[in-house]
Scaffold this motif. Structure first.
Motif, PDB file in Angstrom:
ATOM      1  N   ALA A  14       0.839  -1.248  -0.016  1.00  0.00           N
ATOM      2  CA  ALA A  14      -0.124   0.160  -0.047  1.00  0.00           C
ATOM      3  C   ALA A  14       0.896   1.170  -0.141  1.00  0.00           C
ATOM      4  N   GLY A  15       2.144   1.116   0.303  1.00  0.00           N
ATOM      5  CA  GLY A  15       2.968   2.311   0.387  1.00  0.00           C
ATOM      6  C   GLY A  15       2.754   3.168   1.627  1.00  0.00           C
ATOM      7  N   ARG A  16       2.378   2.767   2.742  1.00  0.00           N
ATOM      8  CA  ARG A  16       2.133   3.496   3.984  1.00  0.00           C
ATOM      9  C   ARG A  16       2.358   2.781   5.213  1.00  0.00           C
ATOM     10  N   THR A  66       0.049 -10.077  12.100  1.00  0.00           N
ATOM     11  CA  THR A  66      -0.244  -9.792  10.597  1.00  0.00           C
ATOM     12  C   THR A  66      -1.411 -10.256  10.168  1.00  0.00           C
ATOM     13  N   GLY A  67      -1.867 -11.587  10.373  1.00  0.00           N
ATOM     14  CA  GLY A  67      -3.123 -12.118   9.964  1.00  0.00           C
ATOM     15  C   GLY A  67      -4.326 -11.281  10.333  1.00  0.00           C
ATOM     16  N   ALA A  68      -4.386 -11.027  11.566  1.00  0.00           N
ATOM     17  CA  ALA A  68      -5.545 -10.340  12.154  1.00  0.00           C
ATOM     18  C   ALA A  68      -5.584  -9.085  11.453  1.00  0.00           C
ATOM     19  N   TRP A  69      -4.554  -8.204  11.358  1.00  0.00           N
ATOM     20  CA  TRP A  69      -4.510  -6.999  10.617  1.00  0.00           C
ATOM     21  C   TRP A  69      -4.845  -6.873   9.249  1.00  0.00           C
ATOM     22  N   PHE A  70      -4.563  -8.046   8.235  1.00  0.00           N
ATOM     23  CA  PHE A  70      -4.768  -7.976   6.935  1.00  0.00           C
ATOM     24  C   PHE A  70      -6.391  -8.503   7.076  1.00  0.00           C
ATOM     25  N   GLU A  71      -6.795  -9.187   7.685  1.00  0.00           N
ATOM     26  CA  GLU A  71      -8.341  -9.760   7.841  1.00  0.00           C
ATOM     27  C   GLU A  71      -8.945  -8.518   8.142  1.00  0.00           C
ATOM     28  N   ALA A  72      -8.728  -7.764   8.889  1.00  0.00           N
ATOM     29  CA  ALA A  72      -9.478  -6.501   9.472  1.00  0.00           C
ATOM     30  C   ALA A  72      -9.892  -5.640   8.134  1.00  0.00           C
ATOM     31  N   SER A  73      -8.999  -5.531   7.205  1.00  0.00           N
ATOM     32  CA  SER A  73      -8.900  -4.624   5.980  1.00  0.00           C
ATOM     33  C   SER A  73      -9.562  -5.542   4.989  1.00  0.00           C
ATOM     34  N   GLY A  74      -9.966  -6.679   4.979  1.00  0.00           N
ATOM     35  CA  GLY A  74     -10.479  -7.713   4.158  1.00  0.00           C
ATOM     36  C   GLY A  74      -9.472  -7.898   3.141  1.00  0.00           C
ATOM     37  N   THR A  75      -8.223  -7.966   3.297  1.00  0.00           N
ATOM     38  CA  THR A  75      -7.033  -8.241   2.534  1.00  0.00           C
ATOM     39  C   THR A  75      -6.528  -9.838   2.659  1.00  0.00           C
ATOM     40  N   PRO A  76      -6.650 -10.599   1.820  1.00  0.00           N
ATOM     41  CA  PRO A  76      -5.981 -11.840   1.823  1.00  0.00           C
ATOM     42  C   PRO A  76      -4.597 -11.994   2.276  1.00  0.00           C
ATOM     43  N   SER A  77      -4.080 -12.853   2.857  1.00  0.00           N
ATOM     44  CA  SER A  77      -2.688 -12.969   3.244  1.00  0.00           C
ATOM     45  C   SER A  77      -2.457 -14.277   3.579  1.00  0.00           C
TER      46      SER A  77
END
Length: 112
Positions: A14-16, A66-77
C-alpha cells in the motif's frame, strides 16, 4: 525515553505505515518463549515503547499479528503472524527491528 527495542512496520503493497498491528516482545526462557512487553503500531507504523529501557544479553523475538491486521481490512494474506528472532549482544544498546510487509511477503533488517 525510548525502549531498548523499537519497531516500525511499513505496508509495502500500500506504500504506507501499517497502523494497528499488535506486537509482542518475547524472551527465550527455560520453558519456552515468554512475553515481556506488548504494543500496537501507531499511525506512523511504530512502536517506540516496547519493553524496558534495558534488556539483558540474550535471544528475543518480536511477534507481529499480521493475519488479524490483514483480515480486518479484508485483504487475503499468507502469514497469520510473523516472528523475528534476534540476539541482544550489548545490554543498553538500542535495537530497532523494522518489518517491511505485504500480504504474501516480508523482509526485515537491523535498523538504527
Amino acid at each position: 525515553m525510548k525502549s531498548q527495542i523499537t519497531t516500525h512496520v511499513l505496508d509495502t503493497a500500500a506504500g504506507r505505515p501499517a497502523q494497528g498491528i499488535q506486537v509482542s516482545l518475547q524472551t527465550e526462557g527455560e520453558t519456552g518463549w515468554q512475553e515481556i512487553a506488548a504494543g500496537t503500531t501507531d499511525a506512523d507504523g511504530r512502536v517506540t515503547e516496547l519493553g524496558p529501557d534495558r534488556l539483558e544479553v540474550g535471544t528475543y523475538r518480536i511477534e507481529f499479528a499480521t493475519g488479524a491486521w490483514f483480515e480486518a481490512s479484508g485483504t487475503p494474506s499468507f502469514f497469520p503472524s510473523i516472528s523475528l528472532t534476534f540476539n541482544v549482544t550489548a545490554s543498553g544498546e538500542h535495537y530497532h527491528v523494522p518489518l517491511l510487509l505485504s500480504p504474501f511477503a516480508y523482509s526485515t533488517y537491523r535498523g538504527s
